[in-house]
Write an enzyme that holds these catalytic residues in place. Structure first.
Site, PDB file in Angstrom:
ATOM      1  N   ASP A  61       8.149  -3.987   8.415  1.00 55.49           N
ATOM      2  CA  ASP A  61       6.803  -4.540   8.283  1.00 55.49           C
ATOM      3  C   ASP A  61       6.809  -5.937   8.874  1.00 55.49           C
ATOM      4  O   ASP A  61       7.870  -6.550   9.027  1.00 55.49           O
ATOM      5  CB  ASP A  61       6.367  -4.592   6.815  1.00 55.49           C
ATOM      6  CG  ASP A  61       4.852  -4.566   6.651  1.00 55.49           C
ATOM      7  OD1 ASP A  61       4.165  -5.413   7.266  1.00 55.49           O
ATOM      8  OD2 ASP A  61       4.352  -3.720   5.907  1.00 55.49           O
TER       9      ASP A  61
ATOM     10  N   VAL B 211       5.769  -3.445  14.954  1.00 59.22           N
ATOM     11  CA  VAL B 211       5.993  -2.197  15.686  1.00 59.22           C
ATOM     12  C   VAL B 211       5.523  -2.260  17.135  1.00 59.22           C
ATOM     13  O   VAL B 211       5.870  -1.384  17.929  1.00 59.22           O
ATOM     14  CB  VAL B 211       5.346  -0.986  14.967  1.00 59.22           C
ATOM     15  CG1 VAL B 211       6.027  -0.724  13.638  1.00 59.22           C
ATOM     16  CG2 VAL B 211       3.846  -1.151  14.818  1.00 59.22           C
TER      17      VAL B 211
ATOM     18  N   ASN C  63       3.589   4.592   9.508  1.00 62.95           N
ATOM     19  CA  ASN C  63       2.534   4.220   8.567  1.00 62.95           C
ATOM     20  C   ASN C  63       1.851   2.900   8.926  1.00 62.95           C
ATOM     21  O   ASN C  63       0.753   2.636   8.476  1.00 62.95           O
ATOM     22  CB  ASN C  63       3.141   4.148   7.159  1.00 62.95           C
ATOM     23  CG  ASN C  63       2.152   3.690   6.130  1.00 62.95           C
ATOM     24  OD1 ASN C  63       1.157   4.346   5.868  1.00 62.95           O
ATOM     25  ND2 ASN C  63       2.422   2.526   5.551  1.00 62.95           N
TER      26      ASN C  63
ATOM     27  N   GLY D 137       0.792  -1.223   0.000  1.00 64.09           N
ATOM     28  CA  GLY D 137       0.000   0.000   0.000  1.00 64.09           C
ATOM     29  C   GLY D 137       0.821   1.268   0.000  1.00 64.09           C
ATOM     30  O   GLY D 137       1.815   1.399  -0.715  1.00 64.09           O
TER      31      GLY D 137
ATOM     32  N   TYR E 155     -10.294   1.768  14.901  1.00 65.29           N
ATOM     33  CA  TYR E 155      -9.375   2.454  13.996  1.00 65.29           C
ATOM     34  C   TYR E 155      -9.548   3.963  14.101  1.00 65.29           C
ATOM     35  O   TYR E 155      -8.580   4.705  14.245  1.00 65.29           O
ATOM     36  CB  TYR E 155      -9.614   1.983  12.564  1.00 65.29           C
ATOM     37  CG  TYR E 155      -8.812   2.723  11.521  1.00 65.29           C
ATOM     38  CD1 TYR E 155      -7.493   2.392  11.281  1.00 65.29           C
ATOM     39  CD2 TYR E 155      -9.384   3.753  10.781  1.00 65.29           C
ATOM     40  CE1 TYR E 155      -6.745   3.070  10.324  1.00 65.29           C
ATOM     41  CE2 TYR E 155      -8.656   4.436   9.827  1.00 65.29           C
ATOM     42  CZ  TYR E 155      -7.333   4.095   9.600  1.00 65.29           C
ATOM     43  OH  TYR E 155      -6.606   4.770   8.660  1.00 65.29           O
TER      44      TYR E 155
END
Length: 181
Positions: free
Chosen positions: A34, A57, A83, A14, A148
């Protein structure tokens, strides 16, 4: 502006992958993090200035180790792009709190882990930029993504606050609002 060292989280797909590609084209060196690396491995085969890492993360020790490796390889860290994120689509009344907690672990605390990891180097060098990905739903809300949207609202407040706090160190902290992807 080329030659910067940029760390991008959530870089295997993405927006993160597109950003890594673009940064490399501009002549930047990219540390890409990632939980998956397949697309980053393909990109690295074509680009010498890409270092990619399997990194969740939410694991603060792993994030610190990766940032230390990037800093050690290239001598500085100029930009962090937070991100990485997850978005679980389900109405609030059907969601266990654990799902929302997981979204906060990645989308909020994951950002904090990356910020904590780059902050010592940025303070020492007297400059840096931290870009935090947010979303309009963090301001407006949206049905079915309460977790979210809540994490993005928290990122909005965190970013504004850290920008004020980090100014004396020469570090800017910005919000990015990409369009729906």
């Amino acid at each position: 502006m080329s030659g910067r060292v940029v760390i991008v989280t959530g870089a295997n797909d993405g927006i993160g992958l597109a950003m890594a590609r673009s940064l490399l084209t501009l002549g930047d060196r990219v540390g890409a993090l990632d939980v998956e690396e397949d697309k980053l491995a393909e990109l690295a085969a074509d680009q010498g200035d890409l270092r990619h890492y399997r990194c969740d993360v939410t694991d603060s020790q792993r994030v610190r180790k990766v940032v230390s490796d990037v800093h050690g390889a290239w001598g500085h860290v100029d930009v962090l792009v937070n991100n990485a994120c997850i978005a679980l689509f389900k109405p609030y009344v059907e969601r266990p709190q654990e799902e929302i907690r997981r979204e906060f672990e990645v989308n909020y605390f994951g950002y904090l882990n990356a910020i904590d990891a780059v902050l010592p180097a940025m303070r020492e060098q007297g400059h840096g930029v931290i870009h935090n990905m947010s979303s309009g739903v963090g301001i407006t809300g949206y049905p079915g993504i309460s977790g979210y949207a809540s994490t993005k609202g928290a990122i909005e407040a965190l970013t504004r606050t850290l920008d004020l706090e980090f100014k004396p160190y020469g570090i800017r902290v910005n919000l990015m609002h990409p369009p729906l992807t």
